[in-house]
Design a protein around this motif. Structure first.
Motif, short mmCIF file in Angstrom:
data_model
loop_
_atom_site.label_atom_id
_atom_site.label_comp_id
_atom_site.label_asym_id
_atom_site.label_seq_id
_atom_site.Cartn_x
_atom_site.Cartn_y
_atom_site.Cartn_z
N GLN A 166 15.94 8.88 6.83
CA GLN A 166 15.89 7.71 5.96
C GLN A 166 14.65 6.87 6.25
N MET A 167 14.31 6.74 7.52
CA MET A 167 13.13 5.96 7.91
C MET A 167 11.85 6.63 7.41
N LEU A 168 11.77 7.95 7.54
CA LEU A 168 10.60 8.68 7.04
C LEU A 168 10.50 8.56 5.53
N ASN A 169 11.63 8.70 4.84
CA ASN A 169 11.62 8.56 3.38
C ASN A 169 11.18 7.16 2.97
N GLN A 170 11.66 6.16 3.69
CA GLN A 170 11.28 4.78 3.38
C GLN A 170 9.78 4.58 3.57
N ALA A 171 9.21 5.17 4.62
CA ALA A 171 7.78 5.05 4.87
C ALA A 171 6.99 5.73 3.75
N GLU A 172 7.45 6.89 3.30
CA GLU A 172 6.77 7.58 2.19
C GLU A 172 6.85 6.76 0.91
N ILE A 173 8.02 6.20 0.66
CA ILE A 173 8.21 5.38 -0.54
C ILE A 173 7.26 4.18 -0.51
N GLU A 174 7.15 3.55 0.64
CA GLU A 174 6.27 2.40 0.75
C GLU A 174 4.81 2.79 0.57
N GLU A 175 4.42 3.96 1.05
CA GLU A 175 3.04 4.44 0.83
C GLU A 175 2.76 4.64 -0.64
N VAL A 176 3.70 5.32 -1.32
CA VAL A 176 3.53 5.58 -2.75
C VAL A 176 3.50 4.26 -3.53
N GLN A 177 4.40 3.33 -3.18
CA GLN A 177 4.42 2.03 -3.86
C GLN A 177 3.10 1.29 -3.66
N ALA A 178 2.52 1.39 -2.47
CA ALA A 178 1.25 0.71 -2.20
C ALA A 178 0.13 1.32 -3.04
N VAL A 179 0.14 2.64 -3.20
CA VAL A 179 -0.89 3.30 -4.00
C VAL A 179 -0.73 2.92 -5.47
N VAL A 180 0.51 2.88 -5.95
CA VAL A 180 0.76 2.49 -7.34
C VAL A 180 0.35 1.03 -7.55
N ALA A 181 0.67 0.17 -6.60
CA ALA A 181 0.34 -1.25 -6.72
C ALA A 181 -1.17 -1.48 -6.73
N LYS A 194 -4.21 9.22 -17.09
CA LYS A 194 -5.23 8.75 -16.15
C LYS A 194 -4.57 8.20 -14.88
N ALA A 195 -3.47 7.46 -15.02
CA ALA A 195 -2.77 6.91 -13.87
C ALA A 195 -2.24 8.02 -12.98
N LYS A 196 -1.66 9.05 -13.58
CA LYS A 196 -1.14 10.17 -12.79
C LYS A 196 -2.27 10.89 -12.05
N ALA A 197 -3.42 11.05 -12.72
CA ALA A 197 -4.56 11.70 -12.07
C ALA A 197 -5.06 10.85 -10.89
N LEU A 198 -5.16 9.54 -11.10
CA LEU A 198 -5.59 8.65 -10.02
C LEU A 198 -4.61 8.67 -8.86
N LEU A 199 -3.32 8.65 -9.19
CA LEU A 199 -2.30 8.67 -8.14
C LEU A 199 -2.36 9.98 -7.35
N LYS A 200 -2.49 11.08 -8.06
CA LYS A 200 -2.56 12.38 -7.38
C LYS A 200 -3.75 12.43 -6.44
N GLU A 201 -4.88 11.97 -6.94
CA GLU A 201 -6.11 11.98 -6.14
C GLU A 201 -5.96 11.10 -4.89
N GLN A 202 -5.43 9.90 -5.06
CA GLN A 202 -5.30 8.98 -3.94
C GLN A 202 -4.23 9.41 -2.95
N LEU A 203 -3.12 9.97 -3.45
CA LEU A 203 -2.08 10.44 -2.55
C LEU A 203 -2.52 11.66 -1.75
N GLU A 204 -3.27 12.56 -2.40
CA GLU A 204 -3.79 13.72 -1.66
C GLU A 204 -4.80 13.27 -0.61
#
Length: 179
Positions: A108-123, A163-173
């Motif tokens: 759960q802690m690892l999942n929460q950390a991943e979620i927060e990373e993704v949320q930060a990239v989206v934000a 465009k948002a999905k492409a940017l997200l993919k690029e930044q997450l990778e």
């Protein structure tokens, strides 16, 4: 109107204008903010004011216009993303509530950390890309509904989502996310 005349005006009429602002907003804090905004606007136009004319009437008309503008702004925001739906979403656990099944606390802690990373990239996305992503994924709106909500063509919504999905993919990778 010079500085002394303006100060005299505030001393004589400030309480009446403040009372009007509080009554208009039906809230002390909002009324105080409206009063400050009104006085700042008057102070900015001080050189153009004539103390022989009814400055109090002018001040009240400024406060009415400022109040109407603020109401319009909040109405538009509420139409795009109702505050009530956001509160319900957060009560249901937000994004983290969807991922917490029968997992160990470590998972759960690892999942929460991943979620927060993704949320930060989206934000971090520019607003024109972030809003359609939020509306699509968190509010569950279709592309057509997003187009109506944001008052833009459907093709623009689709382009921004792509465009948002492409940017997200690029930044997450780039940060090593493989989810």
């Amino acid at each position: 109107m010079d500085q002394h005349e303006f100060e005299q005006f505030v001393l004589e009429n400030g309480k009446n204008i403040l009372r009007f602002c509080r009554l208009t907003c039906q809230d002390t804090e909002s009324g105080d903010e409206l009063y400050q905004d009104t006085m700042l606007k008057l102070l900015g136009k001080r050189q153009q004011l004539d103390s022989q004319q009814n400055v109090q009437s002018y001040a009240l008309s400024i406060s009415i216009l400022l109040w109407k503008n603020k109401k319009k702004k909040y109405a538009v925001r509420n139409r795009i993303l109702p505050e009530r739906s956001l509160e319900e979403y957060m009560e249901q656990g937000g994004l983290s509530g969807a991922c917490e099944d029968e997992k160990t606390p470590e998972q759960q802690m690892l999942n929460q950390a991943e979620i927060e990373e993704v949320q930060a990239v989206v934000a971090a996305l520019p607003e024109k890309y972030r809003m359609p992503v939020y509306l699509n994924f968190s509010a569950g709106m279709t592309m057509q509904e997003i187009a109506v909500c944001l008052h833009i063509p459907l093709s623009t919504v689709k382009t921004r989502m792509r465009k948002a999905k492409a940017l997200l993919k690029e930044q997450l990778e780039a940060i090593g996310y493989d989810g």
